[in-house]
Design a protein around this motif. Structure first.
Motif, PDB file in Angstrom:
ATOM      1  N   ARG A 138       0.851  -1.201   0.000  1.00  0.00           N
ATOM      2  CA  ARG A 138       0.000   0.000   0.000  1.00  0.00           C
ATOM      3  C   ARG A 138       0.877   1.238   0.000  1.00  0.00           C
ATOM      4  NH1 ARG A 138      -5.074  -0.724   4.170  1.00  0.00           N
ATOM      5  NH2 ARG A 138      -5.683  -2.858   3.572  1.00  0.00           N
ATOM      6  N   LYS A 139       0.400   2.273  -0.710  1.00  0.00           N
ATOM      7  CA  LYS A 139       1.130   3.537  -0.728  1.00  0.00           C
ATOM      8  C   LYS A 139       0.146   4.672  -0.942  1.00  0.00           C
ATOM      9  CE  LYS A 139       4.622   6.394  -0.888  1.00  0.00           C
ATOM     10  NZ  LYS A 139       5.396   6.697   0.342  1.00  0.00           N
ATOM     11  N   SER A 140       0.258   5.708  -0.103  1.00  0.00           N
ATOM     12  CA  SER A 140      -0.549   6.918  -0.242  1.00  0.00           C
ATOM     13  C   SER A 140       0.364   8.125  -0.278  1.00  0.00           C
ATOM     14  CB  SER A 140      -1.534   7.070   0.927  1.00  0.00           C
ATOM     15  OG  SER A 140      -2.442   5.998   0.963  1.00  0.00           O
ATOM     16  N   PHE A 141      -0.076   9.156  -0.944  1.00  0.00           N
ATOM     17  CA  PHE A 141       0.562  10.467  -0.876  1.00  0.00           C
ATOM     18  C   PHE A 141      -0.469  11.414  -0.269  1.00  0.00           C
ATOM     19  CE2 PHE A 141       2.795   8.436  -4.487  1.00  0.00           C
ATOM     20  CZ  PHE A 141       4.080   8.484  -3.974  1.00  0.00           C
ATOM     21  N   GLY A 142      -0.282  11.749   1.017  1.00  0.00           N
ATOM     22  CA  GLY A 142      -1.299  12.515   1.718  1.00  0.00           C
ATOM     23  C   GLY A 142      -2.569  11.688   1.823  1.00  0.00           C
ATOM     24  N   ASP A 143      -3.684  12.264   1.403  1.00  0.00           N
ATOM     25  CA  ASP A 143      -4.964  11.549   1.445  1.00  0.00           C
ATOM     26  C   ASP A 143      -5.219  10.716   0.190  1.00  0.00           C
ATOM     27  OD1 ASP A 143      -5.534  12.652   3.915  1.00  0.00           O
ATOM     28  OD2 ASP A 143      -6.553  14.403   3.049  1.00  0.00           O
ATOM     29  N   HIS A 144      -4.311  10.816  -0.760  1.00  0.00           N
ATOM     30  CA  HIS A 144      -4.526  10.131  -2.041  1.00  0.00           C
ATOM     31  C   HIS A 144      -3.904   8.734  -2.007  1.00  0.00           C
ATOM     32  CE1 HIS A 144      -5.107   9.367  -6.209  1.00  0.00           C
ATOM     33  NE2 HIS A 144      -3.832   9.487  -6.541  1.00  0.00           N
ATOM     34  N   VAL A 197      -2.594   5.610  -3.627  1.00  0.00           N
ATOM     35  CA  VAL A 197      -2.048   5.320  -4.957  1.00  0.00           C
ATOM     36  C   VAL A 197      -1.983   3.824  -5.221  1.00  0.00           C
ATOM     37  CG1 VAL A 197      -0.078   5.699  -6.501  1.00  0.00           C
ATOM     38  CG2 VAL A 197      -0.704   7.449  -4.842  1.00  0.00           C
ATOM     39  N   LEU A 198      -1.647   3.041  -4.194  1.00  0.00           N
ATOM     40  CA  LEU A 198      -1.585   1.579  -4.320  1.00  0.00           C
ATOM     41  C   LEU A 198      -2.370   0.946  -3.181  1.00  0.00           C
ATOM     42  CD1 LEU A 198       2.242   1.090  -5.048  1.00  0.00           C
ATOM     43  CD2 LEU A 198       0.386   1.063  -6.729  1.00  0.00           C
ATOM     44  N   ARG A 199      -3.171  -0.071  -3.511  1.00  0.00           N
ATOM     45  CA  ARG A 199      -3.969  -0.768  -2.495  1.00  0.00           C
ATOM     46  C   ARG A 199      -3.749  -2.271  -2.612  1.00  0.00           C
ATOM     47  NH1 ARG A 199      -8.842   2.808  -2.257  1.00  0.00           N
ATOM     48  NH2 ARG A 199      -8.634   4.255  -4.004  1.00  0.00           N
ATOM     49  N   ASP A 200      -3.180  -2.844  -1.573  1.00  0.00           N
ATOM     50  CA  ASP A 200      -3.096  -4.306  -1.439  1.00  0.00           C
ATOM     51  C   ASP A 200      -2.596  -4.997  -2.709  1.00  0.00           C
ATOM     52  OD1 ASP A 200      -4.088  -4.081   1.169  1.00  0.00           O
ATOM     53  OD2 ASP A 200      -6.138  -3.998   0.409  1.00  0.00           O
ATOM     54  N   ILE A 201      -1.409  -4.594  -3.153  1.00  0.00           N
ATOM     55  CA  ILE A 201      -0.821  -5.154  -4.373  1.00  0.00           C
ATOM     56  C   ILE A 201      -0.087  -6.452  -4.051  1.00  0.00           C
ATOM     57  CG2 ILE A 201       0.886  -4.795  -6.198  1.00  0.00           C
ATOM     58  CD1 ILE A 201      -1.500  -2.962  -6.539  1.00  0.00           C
ATOM     59  N   ASP A 202      -0.428  -7.514  -4.769  1.00  0.00           N
ATOM     60  CA  ASP A 202       0.264  -8.805  -4.673  1.00  0.00           C
ATOM     61  C   ASP A 202       0.687  -9.229  -6.076  1.00  0.00           C
ATOM     62  OD1 ASP A 202      -0.351  -9.208  -1.866  1.00  0.00           O
ATOM     63  OD2 ASP A 202      -2.374  -9.763  -2.489  1.00  0.00           O
ATOM     64  N   PHE A 203       1.974  -9.474  -6.257  1.00  0.00           N
ATOM     65  CA  PHE A 203       2.401 -10.131  -7.492  1.00  0.00           C
ATOM     66  C   PHE A 203       3.841 -10.592  -7.344  1.00  0.00           C
ATOM     67  CE2 PHE A 203       4.695  -6.382  -8.525  1.00  0.00           C
ATOM     68  CZ  PHE A 203       5.358  -6.513  -9.729  1.00  0.00           C
ATOM     69  N   GLU A 204       4.279 -11.430  -8.281  1.00  0.00           N
ATOM     70  CA  GLU A 204       5.638 -11.945  -8.204  1.00  0.00           C
ATOM     71  C   GLU A 204       6.221 -12.086  -9.608  1.00  0.00           C
ATOM     72  OE1 GLU A 204       4.873 -16.719  -7.682  1.00  0.00           O
ATOM     73  OE2 GLU A 204       4.784 -15.481  -5.860  1.00  0.00           O
ATOM     74  N   VAL A 205       7.538 -12.085  -9.635  1.00  0.00           N
ATOM     75  CA  VAL A 205       8.276 -12.198 -10.890  1.00  0.00           C
ATOM     76  C   VAL A 205       9.345 -13.266 -10.697  1.00  0.00           C
ATOM     77  CG1 VAL A 205       9.622 -10.979 -12.635  1.00  0.00           C
ATOM     78  CG2 VAL A 205       7.941  -9.709 -11.271  1.00  0.00           C
ATOM     79  N   ARG A 206       9.359 -14.241 -11.590  1.00  0.00           N
ATOM     80  CA  ARG A 206      10.341 -15.324 -11.491  1.00  0.00           C
ATOM     81  C   ARG A 206      11.558 -15.032 -12.365  1.00  0.00           C
ATOM     82  NH1 ARG A 206       8.229 -19.414  -8.689  1.00  0.00           N
ATOM     83  NH2 ARG A 206       5.979 -19.288  -8.312  1.00  0.00           N
ATOM     84  N   PRO A 207      12.680 -15.676 -12.065  1.00  0.00           N
ATOM     85  CA  PRO A 207      13.898 -15.432 -12.855  1.00  0.00           C
ATOM     86  C   PRO A 207      13.667 -15.685 -14.342  1.00  0.00           C
ATOM     87  CG  PRO A 207      14.426 -16.690 -10.881  1.00  0.00           C
ATOM     88  CD  PRO A 207      12.930 -16.621 -10.953  1.00  0.00           C
ATOM     89  N   GLY A 208      14.118 -14.755 -15.163  1.00  0.00           N
ATOM     90  CA  GLY A 208      13.989 -14.885 -16.607  1.00  0.00           C
ATOM     91  C   GLY A 208      12.661 -14.434 -17.166  1.00  0.00           C
ATOM     92  N   GLU A 209      11.764 -13.985 -16.293  1.00  0.00           N
ATOM     93  CA  GLU A 209      10.415 -13.605 -16.715  1.00  0.00           C
ATOM     94  C   GLU A 209      10.381 -12.125 -17.111  1.00  0.00           C
ATOM     95  OE1 GLU A 209       6.144 -15.182 -15.071  1.00  0.00           O
ATOM     96  OE2 GLU A 209       7.481 -14.250 -13.631  1.00  0.00           O
ATOM     97  N   VAL A 210       9.540 -11.820 -18.095  1.00  0.00           N
ATOM     98  CA  VAL A 210       9.260 -10.437 -18.481  1.00  0.00           C
ATOM     99  C   VAL A 210       7.806 -10.140 -18.128  1.00  0.00           C
ATOM    100  CG1 VAL A 210       9.137  -8.753 -20.360  1.00  0.00           C
ATOM    101  CG2 VAL A 210      10.950 -10.497 -20.363  1.00  0.00           C
TER     102      VAL A 210
END
Length: 251
Positions: A18-24, A26-39
């Motif tokens: 999660r990330k906010s700037f003041g009251d805004h 910007v990111l809510r409950d982000i889940d993801f992953e990147v494996r080696p060699g992946e684009v």
């Protein structure tokens, strides 16, 4: 592109970010992953949180909550040397971020010499190899200010590669370029993907996302609205918002 790393551990794992700037928010409950060699390409409208997510991955922005694991280390943990880990994450920015008071070669050797304690000779050898790989061997001693936008971005990619990163992050690397020179930068990125570089790319270049990605992530209003293979995302997306966004680009 991903070869056969489906069983390998994630190189990057993001959980509950999660990330906010003041009251805004910007990111809510982000889940993801990147494996080696992946684009992995991240697409979405301007203001959807794509660039902030990228900057949270290498802690250019500090998340308000959640975790980012890199090589199994939680970057938020107090005992982790963030600077040492960050040396293994290359970042290419929209605006190049080159040192305009240095020539091309010095831009590429500064970080390896100062941060990785390479000898000047070794750093120059590595830099020359990477500058050659991005088609700039004739511009080694050129003043950065004399280069085109496409050449500057290729220097920026070579500079990041000189740190021998395990992961490359690209934040809209072609959006500041004239349309006719976008291709030369995308070609360098395609070649990197073909060599097995792990990459997370924020982009509006849908042909790159469709043809080079192993996974496409669609962000909308600070959340990951949908993600999947390029084939699924571009031919049969599940979410109406994804279909609406892609229709604008693929019409």
């Amino acid at each position: 592109m991903l070869s056969d790393n489906s069983s390998s551990s994630p190189l990057i794992r993001v959980e509950g970010l999660r990330k906010s700037f003041g009251d805004h928010v910007v990111l809510r409950d982000i889940d993801f992953e990147v494996r080696p060699g992946e684009v992995v390409t991240i697409i979405g409208a301007s203001g959807s949180g794509k660039s902030t997510l990228l900057r949270c991955i290498n802690l250019l922005e500090t998340p308000d909550a959640g975790h980012v694991w890199f090589h199994g280390d939680d970057l938020a943990a107090e005992h982790v040397d963030v600077n040492r880990l960050r040396e293994k994450i290359g970042m290419v920015f929209q605006g190049f971020n080159l040192f305009n008071n240095m020539n091309v070669l010095d831009n590429c050797t500064l970080a390896p010499v100062t941060l990785r304690k390479m000898s000047k000779a070794e750093a120059e050898k590595v830099a020359l190899e990477h500058l050659d790989s991005v088609g700039l061997s004739d511009f080694v001693h050129a003043d950065v200010n004399t280069l085109s936008g496409g050449q500057k971005q290729r220097v920026a990619i070579a500079r990041a590669l000189c740190m021998q990163p395990d992961l490359m992050l690209f934040d809209e690397p072609t959006s500041a370029l004239d349309p006719e020179i976008v291709g030369e930068v995308l070609e360098v990125m395609r070649a990197l993907a073909a060599k097995g570089m792990t990459m997370v790319v924020v982009t509006h270049e849908m042909s790159f996302a469709r043809n080079v990605s192993d996974e496409v992530v669609f962000m909308d209003q600070g959340v990951i609205a949908e993600k999947g293979s390029p084939e699924k995302m571009f031919t049969n997306p599940e979410m109406p918002r994804t279909r609406e966004f892609l229709a604008r680009y693929l019409a």
